[in-house]
Design an enzyme around this catalytic site. Sequence first.
Site, mmCIF file in Angstrom:
data_model
loop_
_atom_site.group_PDB
_atom_site.id
_atom_site.type_symbol
_atom_site.label_atom_id
_atom_site.label_comp_id
_atom_site.label_asym_id
_atom_site.label_seq_id
_atom_site.Cartn_x
_atom_site.Cartn_y
_atom_site.Cartn_z
ATOM 1 N N LYS A 228 -55.505 -53.657 24.812
ATOM 2 C CA LYS A 228 -57.028 -53.662 24.581
ATOM 3 C C LYS A 228 -57.701 -55.143 24.000
ATOM 4 O O LYS A 228 -56.759 -56.133 23.759
ATOM 5 C CB LYS A 228 -57.247 -52.629 23.788
ATOM 6 C CG LYS A 228 -57.134 -51.327 24.407
ATOM 7 C CD LYS A 228 -57.731 -50.029 23.511
ATOM 8 C CE LYS A 228 -57.645 -48.758 24.533
ATOM 9 N NZ LYS A 228 -57.973 -47.532 23.848
ATOM 10 N N ARG A 262 -49.926 -44.358 23.696
ATOM 11 C CA ARG A 262 -50.435 -44.407 25.057
ATOM 12 C C ARG A 262 -50.219 -45.903 25.520
ATOM 13 O O ARG A 262 -51.087 -46.992 25.146
ATOM 14 C CB ARG A 262 -52.007 -43.892 25.126
ATOM 15 C CG ARG A 262 -52.552 -43.908 26.351
ATOM 16 C CD ARG A 262 -53.859 -43.157 26.253
ATOM 17 N NE ARG A 262 -54.460 -42.973 27.550
ATOM 18 C CZ ARG A 262 -55.144 -44.151 28.294
ATOM 19 N NH1 ARG A 262 -55.378 -45.298 27.671
ATOM 20 N NH2 ARG A 262 -55.721 -43.873 29.336
HETATM 21 N N1 HH2 Z 1 -57.966 -45.471 25.689
HETATM 22 C C1 HH2 Z 1 -58.596 -45.516 27.147
HETATM 23 C C2 HH2 Z 1 -58.570 -44.333 27.670
HETATM 24 N N2 HH2 Z 1 -58.345 -43.114 27.401
HETATM 25 N N3 HH2 Z 1 -57.457 -41.862 25.720
HETATM 26 C C3 HH2 Z 1 -57.110 -41.911 24.212
HETATM 27 N N4 HH2 Z 1 -56.630 -40.834 23.622
HETATM 28 N N5 HH2 Z 1 -56.896 -42.817 23.542
HETATM 29 C C4 HH2 Z 1 -57.139 -44.062 23.801
HETATM 30 O O1 HH2 Z 1 -57.074 -45.195 23.040
HETATM 31 C C5 HH2 Z 1 -57.695 -44.004 25.315
HETATM 32 C C6 HH2 Z 1 -57.802 -43.059 26.034
HETATM 33 C C7 HH2 Z 1 -58.963 -46.664 27.848
HETATM 34 O O2 HH2 Z 1 -57.786 -47.203 28.346
HETATM 35 P P1 HH2 Z 1 -57.813 -47.537 29.729
HETATM 36 O O3 HH2 Z 1 -57.392 -46.040 30.437
HETATM 37 O O4 HH2 Z 1 -56.399 -48.454 30.205
HETATM 38 O O5 HH2 Z 1 -58.930 -48.120 30.444
HETATM 39 P P2 HH2 Z 1 -60.275 -47.446 31.166
HETATM 40 O O6 HH2 Z 1 -60.926 -46.649 30.094
HETATM 41 O O7 HH2 Z 1 -61.059 -48.659 31.591
HETATM 42 O O8 HH2 Z 1 -59.718 -46.750 32.307
#
Ligand code: HH2
Length: 284
Positions: A228, A262
């Site tokens: 992040k 995660r």
């Molecule tokens: N972060 C993201 C998405 N889902 N869910 C939980 N529970 N906690 C988190 O910190 C979290 C999440 C964002 O990361 P990513 O899925 O890699 O990115 P994007 O939202 O651009 O798909």
Amino acid sequence: MTYDTIPARAYPAVRLDVGLPCIMGVLNTTPDSFSDGGLYLELGEAVEHALQMARDGATIIDIGGESTRPGSDPVALDDELRRTIPVVEQLAAAVPALISVDTTKAEVARRALDAGARLVNDVSALRFDPALTDLVAERGCPVCIMHMKGLPKTMQDDPVYHDVVDDVCAFLEERLHFAVSRGIAEDQIIVDPGIGFGKTAEHNLQLLRRLDRVAALGRPVLLGTSRKRFLGAVLGVGPRERVIGTVATTTMGVLLGAAILRVHDVRPNFEALRVTQAVLEAGP
Ligand code: HH2
């Protein structure tokens, strides 16, 4: 993490039983996620990546069809269904890991649970779609409720807190009460401080430093720091170069009580977790 199976429907509800911390591998079937958008649009690529993450040590695979990165717009229901459900169907049969669906929409969660997903990861903490609360209560599945200030589109526009740790804990406590009042079993709820969701880099660092306060809520804590932006603020590097920074945060997270990590880069985080556990178990 171990799960006791409670026979119910075709895909029975699982009981959350977090003992050891574990790794949740991220599988984004989106064109626009902040660090891996567009990599897993083909079904075969998505399945192979999930299998690799399971081989690397992930015991949960989190499938998401909507990016919630800062500035993102919501995705139409049909698009999210098309991106996620075929992957869930394939993975539920093929991957030796628990399938989680990362969605705020009840219809996506319902179809994913029917296709073999066992856990719902809702970044809105049951606020965006009222039907999702009823669905989770009815199915009896584990659910992750996450703190987010505002909406993805605008959440990074100057977020302000009285005290970020106090405010996030109070929010999660209120959401826990809400979920339980609506029939969701408390022992099926996972809490998440929502790293990067309506927070400055400083807010994220403060939350991570006091993750023990989130753990003190008495529920398993999911920590999502992987690749992040706040790591980029510290290190001055792009998303794909934040693996070591991520490992530093997951290791600290475990020491402060995180139960589910995660991450995109499963292997390095899994190895760091194993070593951390070995040290913790080495004696008094
Ligand atoms: N972060 C993201 C998405 N889902 N869910 C939980 N529970 N906690 C988190 O910190 C979290 C999440 C964002 O990361 P990513 O899925 O890699 O990115 P994007 O939202 O651009 O798909």
